[in-house]
Design an enzyme around this catalytic site. Structure first.
Site, PDB file in Angstrom:
ATOM      1  N   ASP A 101     101.705 -23.486  47.940  1.00  0.00           N
ATOM      2  CA  ASP A 101     102.760 -24.264  47.286  1.00  0.00           C
ATOM      3  C   ASP A 101     102.251 -25.680  47.016  1.00  0.00           C
ATOM      4  O   ASP A 101     101.320 -26.143  47.673  1.00  0.00           O
ATOM      5  CB  ASP A 101     104.003 -24.362  48.189  1.00  0.00           C
ATOM      6  CG  ASP A 101     104.634 -23.001  48.410  1.00  0.00           C
ATOM      7  OD1 ASP A 101     104.426 -22.103  47.580  1.00  0.00           O
ATOM      8  OD2 ASP A 101     105.341 -22.856  49.428  1.00  0.00           O
TER       9      ASP A 101
HETATM   10  N1  URA Z   1     103.763 -19.871  52.802  1.00  0.00           N
HETATM   11  C1  URA Z   1     104.514 -20.807  52.191  1.00  0.00           C
HETATM   12  O1  URA Z   1     105.715 -20.854  52.364  1.00  0.00           O
HETATM   13  N2  URA Z   1     103.889 -21.681  51.376  1.00  0.00           N
HETATM   14  C2  URA Z   1     102.567 -21.700  51.175  1.00  0.00           C
HETATM   15  O2  URA Z   1     102.053 -22.541  50.435  1.00  0.00           O
HETATM   16  C3  URA Z   1     101.791 -20.723  51.825  1.00  0.00           C
HETATM   17  C4  URA Z   1     102.409 -19.813  52.636  1.00  0.00           C
END
Ligand code: URA
Length: 223
Positions: A101
């Site tokens: 993310d």
């Molecule tokens: N899980 C999440 O919620 N975000 C990420 O970036 C990676 C794994």
């Protein structure tokens, strides 16, 4: 594709004329005249006829320390992407072996070899993704047991593989998961009313984020 078909397509020749091209020793596969015109050609095999290069693609493997705020995508209208951080003419060939993310930091792997990226991302390969997680409340035994048992994700209709949790502090753990569902870690904690306040990926399988690779930096590696 077979090498003889590959060359025949390029030359626009039928089987007999293509065989003549081979018999004249004009074709080279990875620098050598091939013994067998029916050899399968892979994406990274170099194919030449006379002085002409028909195919020559270098396999690329990159580990990056993704900083916060950068998007794990190849293009984005609004934000800088991980590809924008690689100022090389081959950067556009790369794709991501698993995203993070925008507000997650840590290890991302980029490559132009989809066989390799799938070996990291396919859940059936059971490659552990290791995250440092901080949340806004205590990580209880109930949370840990649920993660270790595996959780049902209705949207994807899957139960996650048993995760590993190493408790580092009341609200902090090292979590290993074996899939890469959208927002997976955040969704796992949110089942228990916990909000992830910091998320950082330390490793993907055997690939550890090197300690001296600073946010925004990247390095090549050989798998
Ligand atoms: N899980 C999440 O919620 N975000 C990420 O970036 C990676 C794994």
């Amino acid at each position: 594709m077979r090498l003889d078909r590959f060359v025949g397509k390029w030359a626009g020749t039928g089987k007999r004329r293509t065989r003549e091209i081979f018999e004249a020793g004009r074709v080279r596969l990875n620098g050598d005249v091939p013994d067998e015109p029916g050899t399968e050609v892979g994406k990274f095999d170099r194919v030449e006829v006379d002085d002409e290069i028909l195919q020559a693609l270098t396999p690329r493997y990159v580990m990056m320390h993704k900083p916060l705020g950068i998007v794990s995508a190849t293009v984005d209208e609004e934000h800088q992407t991980v590809i924008d951080l690689i100022k090389e003419d081959w950067a556009g060939e790369l794709h991501l072996a698993g995203r993070l993310d925008r507000h997650t930091s840590g290890l991302v792997v980029l490559t132009n070899n989809s066989v390799f990226s799938e070996s990291l991302t396919e859940p059936s390969e059971k490659v552990g993704k290791v995250y440092l997680v901080e949340v806004d409340g205590p990580i209880t035994e109930e949370v840990i047991s649920a993660f270790e048992e595996g959780m049902w994700f209705a949207k994807e209709q899957v139960t996650t593989a048993p995760a590993q949790v190493e408790l580092l502090a009341d609200s902090e753990c090292r979590l290993t998961i074996y899939e890469g569902k959208h927002h997976q870690v955040k969704r796992m904690f949110s089942r228990f009313g916990l909000k992830v306040t910091r998320l950082h990926r330390e490793a993907i399988g055997k690939l550890q984020l090197p300690g001296d690779l600073m946010p925004g930096e990247w390095m090549k590696f050989l798998p």
